[in-house]
Design an enzyme around this catalytic site. Structure first.
Site, mmCIF file in Angstrom:
data_model
loop_
_atom_site.group_PDB
_atom_site.id
_atom_site.type_symbol
_atom_site.label_atom_id
_atom_site.label_comp_id
_atom_site.label_asym_id
_atom_site.label_seq_id
_atom_site.Cartn_x
_atom_site.Cartn_y
_atom_site.Cartn_z
ATOM 1 N N THR A 133 0.695 -1.401 -0.088
ATOM 2 C CA THR A 133 0.069 -0.357 0.657
ATOM 3 C C THR A 133 1.069 1.195 -0.189
ATOM 4 O O THR A 133 2.182 1.619 0.570
ATOM 5 C CB THR A 133 -0.748 -0.070 1.129
ATOM 6 O OG1 THR A 133 -1.763 1.464 1.867
ATOM 7 C CG2 THR A 133 0.017 -0.010 2.190
ATOM 8 N N ASP A 134 0.017 2.258 -0.147
ATOM 9 C CA ASP A 134 0.832 3.735 -0.499
ATOM 10 C C ASP A 134 1.003 4.389 1.407
ATOM 11 O O ASP A 134 1.229 4.628 1.162
ATOM 12 C CB ASP A 134 0.565 4.563 -1.509
ATOM 13 C CG ASP A 134 -1.473 4.870 -1.307
ATOM 14 O OD1 ASP A 134 -1.805 4.360 -0.281
ATOM 15 O OD2 ASP A 134 -1.808 5.620 -1.466
ATOM 16 N N GLU A 135 0.071 3.938 1.845
ATOM 17 C CA GLU A 135 0.312 4.196 3.248
ATOM 18 C C GLU A 135 1.922 4.041 3.969
ATOM 19 O O GLU A 135 2.024 4.296 5.073
ATOM 20 C CB GLU A 135 -1.155 3.368 3.979
ATOM 21 C CG GLU A 135 -2.639 3.633 3.632
ATOM 22 C CD GLU A 135 -3.528 3.370 4.329
ATOM 23 O OE1 GLU A 135 -3.519 3.680 5.563
ATOM 24 O OE2 GLU A 135 -4.548 3.910 4.137
ATOM 25 N N TYR A 158 -2.029 -0.935 11.166
ATOM 26 C CA TYR A 158 -1.948 -1.313 9.955
ATOM 27 C C TYR A 158 -0.477 -0.735 9.134
ATOM 28 O O TYR A 158 -0.248 -1.687 7.707
ATOM 29 C CB TYR A 158 -3.197 -0.981 9.360
ATOM 30 C CG TYR A 158 -3.263 -1.007 7.374
ATOM 31 C CD1 TYR A 158 -3.348 -2.521 7.263
ATOM 32 C CD2 TYR A 158 -3.003 0.035 6.819
ATOM 33 C CE1 TYR A 158 -3.778 -2.878 5.789
ATOM 34 C CE2 TYR A 158 -3.528 -0.821 4.955
ATOM 35 C CZ TYR A 158 -3.592 -1.534 4.711
ATOM 36 O OH TYR A 158 -3.160 -1.709 3.452
ATOM 37 N N LYS A 162 2.428 -3.105 7.302
ATOM 38 C CA LYS A 162 2.402 -3.698 5.815
ATOM 39 C C LYS A 162 3.879 -3.639 5.193
ATOM 40 O O LYS A 162 4.792 -3.455 4.595
ATOM 41 C CB LYS A 162 1.527 -2.462 5.449
ATOM 42 C CG LYS A 162 -0.208 -3.243 4.924
ATOM 43 C CD LYS A 162 -0.061 -4.338 4.321
ATOM 44 C CE LYS A 162 0.278 -4.498 2.674
ATOM 45 N NZ LYS A 162 -0.381 -6.543 2.401
#
Ligand code: NAD
Ligand code: DAU
Length: 350
Positions: A133-135, A158, A162
């Protein structure tokens, strides 16, 4: 039947995984696709009933945190590749239960990495593809974009889980020479997304005249990508990406949450034959998400220049299709939120 390749896709009953499994099963009849999924609240086989009887498809119910089970799966099938999507994916849930995210997203990933490392001999023609993810890059101000070399700065349990799994995947590449590739994607939208996420939640609430909760001031910004475009990017990277590399995937479609929700109100009003704009009165500003990232924006130039990928569905069209799908699939919404399909599956196959 002899297959050209055997591919393990994890999390294939979830939102993105279901679109990816469908794409691979239909596009590659000479590949055997094994879909491993625990069927958590977010995983529903109803998402992929159209391909469940295909000869090149096998579903396996199981948990990636169970190392023994994962090893036995790698012993049973001689996988050429893994495309790993299984994860706990909702930021709000990670705030209330971080440990579940550590177990599924970090321990689960290491179990898969170990099984690949221990079963894949000299690693020739093997690939471990980690979907991320870009997060992991943290939060942007009003300007700028995440590129593949942006330093990691995760803010939620989260995104920290990741980020940790991304680091471990890269560590297996550098330490053991395991052939890997990683992609980091922005917010996906489209059919089959569990209605806890902003877009399906809002569409469903508009339909039922329920409040539309907007966290904080509503000026938080996300970059939205049509989910099938993401699945196609994964296909391209899986087949043509360079080993050891990372690719950013994005929609080039930034929206402030409040603008997105207003657009959805108007789109759904139109589709339901209501006065356009009338549902905007349902919008309610509520308590902010703790540690809420202000803005995400992806620079996907590398993927475009190296592999020729670009999003194909424009946001207006994508949001229209998405609203249509959720409005037409009330039964799906009922089934996934009540666990009805999972109960059916357990009764049939347990
Ligand atoms: P999702 O929550 O809809 O689906 C996750 C799937 O993984 C479910 O089918 C669930 O049953 C399965 N799963 C969860 N824990 C498992 C376990 N322990 N063992 C086996 N299966 C398990 O998630 P999604 O939105 O489809 O996201 C898929 C992947 O893509 C995730 O890794 C996520 O981090 C990543 N991602 C998502 C987005 C997005 O916008 N949704 C964007 C970028 C990256
Ligand atoms: O950027 C990719 C990520 O996108 C993925 O890695 C995650 O798995 C996926 O869940 C998604 O995370 P977000 O937190 O961005 O998605 P969500 O739909 O939960 O929220 C989108 C934005 O809307 C975010 O700024 C929070 C806000 N929001 C969300 C909900 C559920 C609201 O304002 N109200 C809400 O009720």
């Amino acid at each position: 039947m002899d297959f050209k390749k055997q591919i393990l896709i994890t999390g294939g009953a979830g939102f993105i995984g279901s679109h990816l499994v469908r794409l691979f099963v239909n596009k590659y009849p000479d590949y055997h696709i094994v879909n491993l999924d625990k069927l958590t609240y977010a995983g529903n086989l109803e998402n992929i009933t159209d391909i469940e009887n295909n000869k090149n498809y096998t579903f396996v119910k199981g948990c990636i945190t169970d190392q023994q089970f994962i090893n036995s799966l790698f012993e049973k099938y001689d996988f050429d590749g893994v495309i790993h999507l299984a994860a706990e994916s909702h930021v709000d849930r990670s705030i209330t239960n971080p440990l579940e995210f550590i177990e599924a997203n970090i321990v689960g990933t290491v179990n898969l990495l170990n099984a690949a490392k221990n079963n894949w001999g000299d690693f020739k023609n093997k690939l471990f593809y980690h979907v991320s993810t870009d997060e992991v890059y943290g939060s942007l101000g009003d300007t700028g974009f995440f590129v593949e070399t942006t330093a990691y700065d995760p803010r939620s349990p989260y995104s920290a889980s990741k980020a940790s799994s991304d680091h471990l995947v890269r560590a297996y590449f550098h330490t053991y020479g395991l052939p890997i590739v990683i992609s980091n994607c922005s917010n996906n939208y489209g059919p089959n997304q569990f209605p806890e996420k902003l877009i399906p939640l809002v569409i469903n609430n508009i339909k039922h005249n329920k409040p539309l909760p907007i966290y904080g001031d509503g000026k938080y910004t996300r970059d939205w990508l049509w989910v099938v475009d993401h699945a196609e990017a994964i296909d391209l990277i899986f087949h043509k990406g360079k080993k050891g590399e990372t690719y950013n995937i994005g929609g080039n479609n930034e929206r402030k949450n409040i603008e997105l929700v207003e657009t959805l109100c108007d789109t759904v009003d139109e589709q339901l034959g209501r006065e356009v704009g009338s549902s905007r009165k349902l919008i309610e500003f509520v308590k902010d998400r703790p540690g809420h990232d202000r803005r995400y924006a992806i620079d996907a130039t590398k993927l475009k220049n190296e592999l020729g990928w670009e999003p194909t569905i424009q946001p207006e069209e994508g949001l229209k299709r998405t609203a249509e799908w959720y409005l037409a699939n009330e039964k799906w919404l009922e089934n996934v939120t009540s666990g009805a399909y999972q109960k059916y599956y357990d009764e049939q196959y347990a």
